[in-house]
Design a protein around this motif. Structure first.
Motif, PDB file in Angstrom:
ATOM      1  N   HIS A  44       0.832  -1.204   0.000  1.00  0.00           N
ATOM      2  CA  HIS A  44       0.000   0.000   0.000  1.00  0.00           C
ATOM      3  C   HIS A  44       0.869   1.258   0.000  1.00  0.00           C
ATOM      4  O   HIS A  44       0.502   2.265  -0.626  1.00  0.00           O
ATOM      5  N   ILE A  45       2.006   1.205   0.678  1.00  0.00           N
ATOM      6  CA  ILE A  45       2.926   2.346   0.655  1.00  0.00           C
ATOM      7  C   ILE A  45       3.493   2.524  -0.750  1.00  0.00           C
ATOM      8  O   ILE A  45       3.639   3.646  -1.246  1.00  0.00           O
ATOM      9  N   LEU A  46       3.795   1.407  -1.410  1.00  0.00           N
ATOM     10  CA  LEU A  46       4.258   1.464  -2.793  1.00  0.00           C
ATOM     11  C   LEU A  46       3.199   2.096  -3.689  1.00  0.00           C
ATOM     12  O   LEU A  46       3.508   2.926  -4.559  1.00  0.00           O
ATOM     13  N   ALA A  47       1.951   1.730  -3.473  1.00  0.00           N
ATOM     14  CA  ALA A  47       0.854   2.311  -4.255  1.00  0.00           C
ATOM     15  C   ALA A  47       0.733   3.807  -3.981  1.00  0.00           C
ATOM     16  O   ALA A  47       0.527   4.608  -4.895  1.00  0.00           O
ATOM     17  N   TYR A  48       0.872   4.188  -2.704  1.00  0.00           N
ATOM     18  CA  TYR A  48       0.801   5.610  -2.345  1.00  0.00           C
ATOM     19  C   TYR A  48       1.920   6.386  -3.033  1.00  0.00           C
ATOM     20  O   TYR A  48       1.694   7.470  -3.584  1.00  0.00           O
TER      21      TYR A  48
END
Length: 617
Positions: free
Chosen positions: A36-40
């Protein structure tokens, strides 16, 4: 562990080089915070994320806690996407296109799902998607599609301009899920995708359901569209193989007849015709230049080619118009019977190569030269001769009328008594003059880079003339002067000078040439290590770091800006000046400091007042 999610994604890419591989247990990947951090990190800098969704929130203020709450909802399967906020944007034909704005929470989850799907369907080593598909894929673009047409479609006689009626709004959900099941055996993962499809949208405050279609504007929609139309790509590829036949064209009987008559005349005259025979010889020789040596519509020599970008596709046929009509009919039947889509017969035109087909903003066809083309052939021992050159190479042109229509719709020009006149761009008048010039430069640079391969790129010279005068009139309106006075003051390049911390910065209207380069396609090679680089970017993410203002570790949020304008105090004011100095659009702050920023309490701060410089971390 942080490496677990990356290892799983990398394994997915390797396993799916086997096109018969079935993927299981994908849903558990969404439990990894680092995904999710990668997506952010992927979506954080897009200006559209500062637009509020249906939940009334934008990306400003997102925190690690938000991600943890989302993962918790995913684990107990209580996660429910918010309906997208529907707005309408104008199209060139006067109609309006619906655009859905998802909530920030849904954007991050959608980007996580999209990344997983990308590893399955579009791995660098052996992508499942066909080579003819160019839309929304890494290292592919409109230019890669146009390059394929310009360099590999030589000799094409007929173009089928594909048009699918309301493609994104007509995608069948059940059919899409059945296509996903060919590669994915994970009910929870597929149910999550179905939730996104069924989330509906808010329009004028009313909630409306969606029984079909994917919301335009959703991050996951382009990937799902490519998966849906992959079936059409496979069908079109098979059609190309089925109808393609022959090694070379048959000789043209008419051409051979003229050659024999000329040879007979030469033999009759002993190789040197005179008088009436000479006139007859010159007549036959001139006629040969107008007749193709081979049969251009040889039924035993056929080539069929196909290319697609998003829902725009084109089929090129080297053969008869009857064959092109048959292929168009078959395409309509396949779309209707297999994908539940409708082909617009009125807009799916069949255009001859001399008539200029429309595709991705260009006109496509063969050049119509007034004189016969000749080419110098270099032989042995410094001997050379001139021979006729063929005119079957596919070329690209700018649609001049369409470009002027765009300038009118954007309020850069107006037409009066059949002539085009530059006008002031009123929506730019409030901008600082240097920002105004930069925006005109950005538009001009985009057009030049995109249309560089066009045969008639000098059309942009006329567009440049109109844009230069429009900029001058916009500056004149801002300072309540005349256009003539602006040119006298600033020169032909409309220079704007500004003092920034004792240094004079000059911004001027970009001067460039409009030289034609038919091979100037902007295509970046695919990077097989792109996933590694993105993961390294995630490792350096500042999401969840200590507050850069006071050093607090509690309630850390990310403060976001829509645009980052560099410059001095005049260009960037308040706390945003600190972000301009460190060249950052997002910084970690605690909740209390975040409130103070928006209240204007920190407008007088400088870099030395911060707990640490986020640009150096």
């Amino acid at each position: 562990m942080a490496s677990t999610a990356y290892d799983r994604l990398d394994t997915l890419r390797k396993l799916n080089t086997q096109h018969d591989w079935i993927n299981c247990d994908l849903y558990r990947l969404l439990f990894k915070p680092e995904l999710h951090i990668l997506a952010y990190e992927k979506i954080k800098s897009a200006p559209g994320n500062m637009t509020k969704g249906s939940d009334g929130r934008n990306i400003d203020g997102i925190s690690v806690k938000n991600i943890a709450d989302t993962i918790k909802a995913l684990k107990d399967e209580s996660y429910q996407p918010e309906p997208a906020l529907r707005v309408y944007i104008p199209k060139k034909d006067g109609k309006k296109r619906p655009l859905g704005i998802p909530s920030v929470k849904d954007k991050i989850v959608q980007e996580s799902v999209r990344l997983i799907l990308e590893c399955i369907y579009d791995s660098p080593e052996s992508p499942l998607f066909c080579e003819s598909s160019h839309g929304f894929r890494e290292a592919r673009s409109t230019h890669s599609a146009l390059q394929e047409i310009a360099q590999q479609w030589n000799g094409t006689k007929w173009f089928i301009e594909g048009d699918i009626k309301s493609f994104f709004d007509e995608i069948c959900h059940d059919r899409l899920i059945s296509l996903l099941q060919k590669k994915i055996s994970d009910d929870r993962f597929l149910n999550l995708i179905r939730k996104f499809l069924k989330a509906g949208y808010l329009e004028n405050g009313a909630l409306k359901g969606s029984s079909k279609g994917t919301p335009q504007g959703g991050i996951i929609s382009p990937m799902l569209a490519n998966i849906y139309l992959h079936e059409f790509d496979v069908w079109a590829t098979d059609i190309c193989k089925t109808f393609t036949k022959g090694i070379k064209r048959k000789p043209n009987p008419e051409y051979r007849s003229v050659v024999r008559k000329r040879s007979y005349l030469l033999d009759k005259c002993g190789g040197t015709p005179t008088g009436a025979d000479l006139l007859r010889f010159e007549e036959l020789d001139a006629k040969l230049l107008t007749i193709p040596a081979t049969d251009q519509y040889d039924p035993d020599f056929v080539r069929v080619r196909y290319v697609r970008y998003a829902d725009d596709w084109m089929i090129g046929v080297t053969g008869s118009k009857e064959l092109a009509t048959e292929i168009r009919k078959k395409a309509g039947e396949f779309l209707r019977n297999d994908l539940k889509l409708e082909l617009s017969i009125e807009k799916t035109k069949i255009t001859h190569c001399t008539g200029r087909a429309k595709f991705l903003g260009f006109l496509i066809g063969c050049a119509n030269y007034r004189n016969i083309l000749r080419r110098k052939i270099q032989g042995d021992r410094d001997h050379s001769h001139v021979r006729r050159a063929g005119n079957t190479k596919i070329r690209l042109w700018i649609d001049r009328n369409e470009m002027l229509r765009t300038l009118r719709s954007e309020r850069f020009i107006k037409t009066k008594t059949g002539r085009d006149f530059a006008i002031s761009k009123r929506s730019y008048v409030h901008l600082d003059p240097d920002e105004m010039v930069k925006r005109y430069n950005a538009i001009k640079r985009g057009w030049r880079n995109y249309y560089r391969p066009a045969m008639n790129i000098r059309v942009l010279g006329y567009v440049d003339y109109l844009m230069r005068f429009s900029l001058a009139k916009t500056l004149a309106q801002k300072y309540r002067t005349s256009m003539t006075q602006q040119f006298r003051k600033r020169g032909r390049s409309l220079k704007v000078m500004r003092d920034v911390n004792g240094k004079v910065h000059t911004t001027q209207y970009w001067e460039c040439d409009f030289a034609r380069d038919t091979n100037a396609f902007m295509i970046n090679p695919r990077d097989p290590d792109a996933l590694v680089k993105r993961w390294h970017q995630r490792v350096r993410s500042k999401l969840g770091m200590d507050c850069c203002i006071c050093g607090s570790k509690e309630s850390i949020q990310m403060h976001h800006l829509r645009h980052l304008r560099k410059g001095g105090k005049v260009a960037v004011r308040g706390f945003n000046r600190i972000l301009a100095d460190i060249n950052r659009k997002q910084i970690p702050v605690c909740h209390e400091c975040h409130v103070q920023i928006h209240a204007g309490k920190y407008d007088g701060k400088s870099l030395k007042d911060l707990h640490y410089n986020p640009a150096l971390v």
